[in-house]
Each structure stands twice: as structure tokens, then as C-alpha cells.
Design a protein around this motif. Structure first.
Motif, PDB file in Angstrom:
ATOM      1  N   PHE A  39       0.732  -1.057  -0.017  1.00  0.00           N
ATOM      2  CA  PHE A  39      -0.087  -0.035   0.097  1.00  0.00           C
ATOM      3  C   PHE A  39       0.873   1.154  -0.132  1.00  0.00           C
ATOM      4  O   PHE A  39       0.432   2.436  -0.627  1.00  0.00           O
ATOM      5  N   ILE A  40       1.969   1.309   0.612  1.00  0.00           N
ATOM      6  CA  ILE A  40       2.853   2.408   0.749  1.00  0.00           C
ATOM      7  C   ILE A  40       3.446   2.749  -0.588  1.00  0.00           C
ATOM      8  O   ILE A  40       3.627   3.717  -1.067  1.00  0.00           O
ATOM      9  N   LEU A  41       3.951   1.538  -1.377  1.00  0.00           N
ATOM     10  CA  LEU A  41       4.640   1.670  -2.730  1.00  0.00           C
ATOM     11  C   LEU A  41       3.429   2.242  -3.632  1.00  0.00           C
ATOM     12  O   LEU A  41       3.836   2.864  -4.569  1.00  0.00           O
ATOM     13  N   SER A  42       2.203   1.723  -3.421  1.00  0.00           N
ATOM     14  CA  SER A  42       1.318   2.017  -4.329  1.00  0.00           C
ATOM     15  C   SER A  42       1.149   3.679  -4.182  1.00  0.00           C
ATOM     16  O   SER A  42       0.986   4.314  -5.361  1.00  0.00           O
ATOM     17  N   SER A  43       1.191   4.211  -3.219  1.00  0.00           N
ATOM     18  CA  SER A  43       0.997   5.616  -3.016  1.00  0.00           C
ATOM     19  C   SER A  43       2.337   6.508  -3.577  1.00  0.00           C
ATOM     20  O   SER A  43       2.252   7.448  -4.362  1.00  0.00           O
ATOM     21  N   VAL A  44       3.477   5.785  -3.119  1.00  0.00           N
ATOM     22  CA  VAL A  44       4.753   6.460  -3.822  1.00  0.00           C
ATOM     23  C   VAL A  44       4.826   6.457  -5.154  1.00  0.00           C
ATOM     24  O   VAL A  44       5.203   7.416  -5.799  1.00  0.00           O
ATOM     25  N   PHE A  45       4.408   5.374  -5.734  1.00  0.00           N
ATOM     26  CA  PHE A  45       4.503   5.207  -7.240  1.00  0.00           C
ATOM     27  C   PHE A  45       3.718   6.233  -7.852  1.00  0.00           C
ATOM     28  O   PHE A  45       4.073   6.945  -9.005  1.00  0.00           O
ATOM     29  N   ALA A  46       2.254   6.419  -7.360  1.00  0.00           N
ATOM     30  CA  ALA A  46       1.511   7.196  -8.107  1.00  0.00           C
ATOM     31  C   ALA A  46       1.977   8.674  -7.957  1.00  0.00           C
ATOM     32  O   ALA A  46       1.595   9.411  -8.803  1.00  0.00           O
ATOM     33  N   GLN A  47       2.428   9.041  -6.794  1.00  0.00           N
ATOM     34  CA  GLN A  47       2.738  10.323  -6.335  1.00  0.00           C
ATOM     35  C   GLN A  47       3.936  10.892  -7.170  1.00  0.00           C
ATOM     36  O   GLN A  47       3.908  11.949  -7.612  1.00  0.00           O
ATOM     37  N   LEU A  48       4.864   9.953  -7.301  1.00  0.00           N
ATOM     38  CA  LEU A  48       6.000  10.382  -8.108  1.00  0.00           C
ATOM     39  C   LEU A  48       5.868  10.413  -9.561  1.00  0.00           C
ATOM     40  O   LEU A  48       6.092  11.304 -10.224  1.00  0.00           O
ATOM     41  N   SER A  49       4.972   9.758 -10.105  1.00  0.00           N
ATOM     42  CA  SER A  49       4.679   9.698 -11.546  1.00  0.00           C
ATOM     43  C   SER A  49       3.903  10.772 -11.745  1.00  0.00           C
ATOM     44  O   SER A  49       4.128  11.560 -12.956  1.00  0.00           O
ATOM     45  N   ASP A  96      10.914  13.995 -28.693  1.00  0.00           N
ATOM     46  CA  ASP A  96      10.727  12.660 -29.046  1.00  0.00           C
ATOM     47  C   ASP A  96      11.493  11.764 -27.874  1.00  0.00           C
ATOM     48  O   ASP A  96      10.835  10.668 -27.602  1.00  0.00           O
ATOM     49  N   ARG A  97      12.537  12.072 -27.791  1.00  0.00           N
ATOM     50  CA  ARG A  97      13.399  11.459 -26.821  1.00  0.00           C
ATOM     51  C   ARG A  97      12.830  11.337 -25.388  1.00  0.00           C
ATOM     52  O   ARG A  97      12.835  10.486 -24.578  1.00  0.00           O
ATOM     53  N   LEU A  98      12.078  12.732 -24.867  1.00  0.00           N
ATOM     54  CA  LEU A  98      11.568  12.675 -23.915  1.00  0.00           C
ATOM     55  C   LEU A  98      10.323  11.876 -23.796  1.00  0.00           C
ATOM     56  O   LEU A  98      10.141  11.110 -22.620  1.00  0.00           O
ATOM     57  N   HIS A  99       9.552  11.625 -24.686  1.00  0.00           N
ATOM     58  CA  HIS A  99       8.367  10.727 -24.949  1.00  0.00           C
ATOM     59  C   HIS A  99       8.749   9.231 -24.557  1.00  0.00           C
ATOM     60  O   HIS A  99       8.049   8.510 -24.230  1.00  0.00           O
ATOM     61  N   ARG A 100      10.124   9.137 -25.256  1.00  0.00           N
ATOM     62  CA  ARG A 100      10.325   7.763 -25.069  1.00  0.00           C
ATOM     63  C   ARG A 100      10.780   7.246 -23.671  1.00  0.00           C
ATOM     64  O   ARG A 100      10.896   5.997 -23.433  1.00  0.00           O
ATOM     65  N   THR A 101      11.088   8.313 -22.634  1.00  0.00           N
ATOM     66  CA  THR A 101      11.102   7.914 -21.353  1.00  0.00           C
ATOM     67  C   THR A 101      10.102   7.716 -20.489  1.00  0.00           C
ATOM     68  O   THR A 101      10.152   7.093 -19.670  1.00  0.00           O
ATOM     69  N   MET A 102       8.861   8.218 -21.083  1.00  0.00           N
ATOM     70  CA  MET A 102       7.672   8.053 -20.330  1.00  0.00           C
ATOM     71  C   MET A 102       6.760   6.847 -20.067  1.00  0.00           C
ATOM     72  O   MET A 102       6.433   6.594 -19.070  1.00  0.00           O
ATOM     73  N   PRO A 103       7.420   5.577 -20.833  1.00  0.00           N
ATOM     74  CA  PRO A 103       6.702   4.516 -20.263  1.00  0.00           C
ATOM     75  C   PRO A 103       7.199   4.065 -18.859  1.00  0.00           C
ATOM     76  O   PRO A 103       6.672   3.244 -18.202  1.00  0.00           O
ATOM     77  N   LEU A 141       4.384   2.540 -16.353  1.00  0.00           N
ATOM     78  CA  LEU A 141       4.679   1.414 -15.660  1.00  0.00           C
ATOM     79  C   LEU A 141       4.600   1.638 -14.022  1.00  0.00           C
ATOM     80  O   LEU A 141       4.013   0.837 -13.396  1.00  0.00           O
ATOM     81  N   MET A 142       5.191   2.693 -13.727  1.00  0.00           N
ATOM     82  CA  MET A 142       4.810   3.048 -12.142  1.00  0.00           C
ATOM     83  C   MET A 142       3.329   3.372 -11.700  1.00  0.00           C
ATOM     84  O   MET A 142       2.947   2.868 -10.906  1.00  0.00           O
ATOM     85  N   LEU A 143       2.654   3.819 -12.650  1.00  0.00           N
ATOM     86  CA  LEU A 143       1.418   4.060 -12.599  1.00  0.00           C
ATOM     87  C   LEU A 143       0.486   2.666 -12.521  1.00  0.00           C
ATOM     88  O   LEU A 143      -0.418   2.431 -11.694  1.00  0.00           O
ATOM     89  N   PHE A 144       0.785   1.873 -13.308  1.00  0.00           N
ATOM     90  CA  PHE A 144       0.200   0.564 -13.584  1.00  0.00           C
ATOM     91  C   PHE A 144       0.490  -0.352 -12.209  1.00  0.00           C
ATOM     92  O   PHE A 144      -0.309  -0.899 -11.462  1.00  0.00           O
ATOM     93  N   ALA A 145       1.905  -0.028 -11.826  1.00  0.00           N
ATOM     94  CA  ALA A 145       2.258  -0.894 -10.561  1.00  0.00           C
ATOM     95  C   ALA A 145       1.436  -0.460  -9.251  1.00  0.00           C
ATOM     96  O   ALA A 145       1.109  -1.154  -8.657  1.00  0.00           O
ATOM     97  N   SER A 146       1.447   0.964  -9.239  1.00  0.00           N
ATOM     98  CA  SER A 146       0.419   1.524  -8.247  1.00  0.00           C
ATOM     99  C   SER A 146      -0.983   0.997  -8.184  1.00  0.00           C
ATOM    100  O   SER A 146      -1.384   0.676  -7.052  1.00  0.00           O
ATOM    101  N   PHE A 185      -3.974   8.037 -15.543  1.00  0.00           N
ATOM    102  CA  PHE A 185      -3.295   7.139 -16.383  1.00  0.00           C
ATOM    103  C   PHE A 185      -3.778   6.903 -17.769  1.00  0.00           C
ATOM    104  O   PHE A 185      -3.095   6.795 -18.876  1.00  0.00           O
ATOM    105  N   VAL A 186      -5.147   6.776 -17.901  1.00  0.00           N
ATOM    106  CA  VAL A 186      -5.944   6.513 -19.159  1.00  0.00           C
ATOM    107  C   VAL A 186      -5.659   7.660 -20.024  1.00  0.00           C
ATOM    108  O   VAL A 186      -5.435   7.684 -21.360  1.00  0.00           O
ATOM    109  N   LEU A 187      -6.091   8.949 -19.390  1.00  0.00           N
ATOM    110  CA  LEU A 187      -5.785   9.961 -20.389  1.00  0.00           C
ATOM    111  C   LEU A 187      -4.101  10.337 -20.630  1.00  0.00           C
ATOM    112  O   LEU A 187      -4.078  10.855 -21.800  1.00  0.00           O
ATOM    113  N   ALA A 188      -3.305   9.982 -19.913  1.00  0.00           N
ATOM    114  CA  ALA A 188      -1.835  10.236 -20.041  1.00  0.00           C
ATOM    115  C   ALA A 188      -1.392   9.200 -21.315  1.00  0.00           C
ATOM    116  O   ALA A 188      -0.803   9.509 -22.099  1.00  0.00           O
ATOM    117  N   LEU A 189      -1.978   7.987 -21.103  1.00  0.00           N
ATOM    118  CA  LEU A 189      -1.750   7.026 -22.211  1.00  0.00           C
ATOM    119  C   LEU A 189      -2.181   7.534 -23.635  1.00  0.00           C
ATOM    120  O   LEU A 189      -1.769   7.322 -24.806  1.00  0.00           O
TER     121      LEU A 189
END
Length: 255
Positions: free
Chosen positions: A8-18, A40-47, A51-56, A86-90
């Protein structure tokens, strides 16, 4: 919460950081200072953020479903806001990567994503407003940690915007110091709680959280102090420190 409530703690941390990181990245993209190649290179880093949001979401919902135990983490409205973001960002990310629609349409999509992130931020602060220490931890993770993650993404994308290297570390330092000063007075209360109720965990976690927060900010500021360009290895080390700090902040508190 206790140390073993890590899902539960990691869930919040992942969501807040991302989400915090995307708010900063969205602002940089809106500034128009990134050329097509840098963007373009910046958008390549966004997965990494996706992944963090999905894990959250997985850590939050699957563990609650399997345990069938009510948790202070189970704010359905907050989980819903994370899912919407998450959905809107994707959708925005896929449109940007495939160059779907006009540039104006993609900017509108980006604005909607940033707006949903701001709604999440505002909702999180309202939910935690009764406990200033918890609210400070939330701000430290979302804004300070998010800015650090965003800066690391920009460094990974080999950006050429000098203002980013100047102002993001300073912004993070200001937020970090404010959260540190907010958290220090709580040490006395937590020490008294540890002595009366024999609950040493929250006190130890709070000390580690504050110390690592300052350490992360210090590492982040090193390129400015040495008048050098930030490198990914240093940024990654600072991220590791602030991640552990955010985890410790979640121990013993209702977030």
C-alpha cells in the motif's frame, strides 16, 4: 501503517512520483523550448511513468481484494483519479508518438492530462489536510520527488534547456526544505508517542525520511554547486534516496 504494509505504501509512492513528474514534464513541453528531437526522446522515457502507475494500481487494488481488509489507503476517489490520469496520459502519449491529429489537438490533450494531475494533487491535499505531517510528506513526494524524476527524464532525453538545470533543482530544494522544516517539530511528538505507547517505528521512519529527503536534495544540487551538467547516474542515486524517503514517510501514517 507498519513496515510490512509495503504494497500500500509503494502504491502511493509510485502514483505520487509519476503524476508529479508528469506535471513538471507537461509544463516543460508547454514552454515550447524542446525541439522535435528532444521532445521525441523525452516521450520515449515516459513508459517508466506508465509502468509506475500500473504498478500503483495493481499493488493497491489486488492487495485490497485479496486481503479483504479495509485499509486507510483505500480511498476509492483517489484510486479513481489515478486511473483517470493513467488513461488520459496514455491516450495523449499514443497520439504524440504516432503524431495523430493536429499539434493543437495534442496540446489540448496534454492540457487535459495536466489538469487531471492537478485535480489529483488538490484532492490528495484535501484528504490529508487534517494531518500537516502527512500533507507535507505528500507534497515532498509528489512535488519534490516528482520534479526530481522529471529532471532525470529530461537528462535521459539529453535536453538542451539550460533553465531546467538551473531552476528545477532549486525548486525541489525549496519544497524539500519547507517539508523538512514542517516535519522536524513532529519529532518531539513521535518521541513521546514512542515512549508512552512503545511505538518506535513511526519515530525511526520519520527520522530516516527527513534525513534522506535532505540527502536527495543535496545530491540533486551538486551539479549546480560544482558548475557541471547533471548526469543520469547522479540523478538516479538522488531518486533512490527520495524513493526510500517517501517509503519511510508512509510508515506509521494514514496516507
Amino acid at each position: 501503517m507498519a513496515w510490512f504494509d509495503w504494497p500500500f505504501i509503494l502504491s502511493s509512492v509510485f502514483a505520487q512520483l509519476s503524476i508529479g513528474a508528469f506535471l513538471i514534464l507537461g509544463t516543460v513541453i508547454f514552454s515550447g523550448k524542446l525541439c522535435f528531437g528532444q521532445s521525441d526522446r523525452l516521450h520515449r522515457t515516459m513508459p517508466v511513468l506508465w509502468l509506475m502507475l500500473f504498478a500503483s494500481l495493481i499493488l493497491r487494488e489486488v492487495n485490497l481484494m485479496l486481503s479483504q481488509i479495509h485499509s486507510v489507503y483505500s480511498f476509492s476517489s483517489e484510486a479513481m483519479l489515478v486511473t483517470i490520469f493513467f488513461v488520459l496520459a496514455l491516450l495523449y502519449w499514443f497520439a504524440e508518438k504516432a503524431l495523430l491529429g493536429s499539434d493543437k489537438l495534442r496540446k489540448v490533450m496534454l492540457f487535459v492530462v495536466v489538469l487531471s494531475g492537478l485535480v489529483y494533487l488538490g484532492h490528495g491535499l484535501v484528504q490529508r489536510s487534517e494531518q500537516w505531517l502527512v500533507a507535507a510528506h505528500f507534497i515532498a513526494t509528489t512535488l519534490c520527488g516528482g520534479a526530481l524524476l522529471a529532471h532525470a527524464s529530461l537528462v535521459r532525453a539529453e535536453h538542451k534547456v539550460d533553465e531546467v538545470n538551473k531552476y528545477l533543482p532549486r525548486l525541489g530544494a525549496i519544497i524539500g526544505v519547507v517539508c523538512f522544516l514542517t516535519g522536524v517539530p513532529q519529532l518531539a511528538d513521535l518521541a513521546a508517542r514512542a515512549e508512552i505507547h512503545d511505538e518506535i517505528g513511526p519515530f525511526v521512519a520519520h527520522v530516516f525520511s527527513l534525513g534522506l529527503l535532505l540527502a536527495a536534495v543535496g545530491v540533486w544540487l551538486m551539479p549546480i554547486l560544482t558548475k557541471s551538467k547533471p548526469v543520469l547516474n547522479v540523478m538516479t542515486f538522488a531518486l533512490g534516496l527520495i524513493f526510500i524517503s517517501s517509503y519511510c514517510a508512509g510508515v506509521g501514517y494514514s496516507i
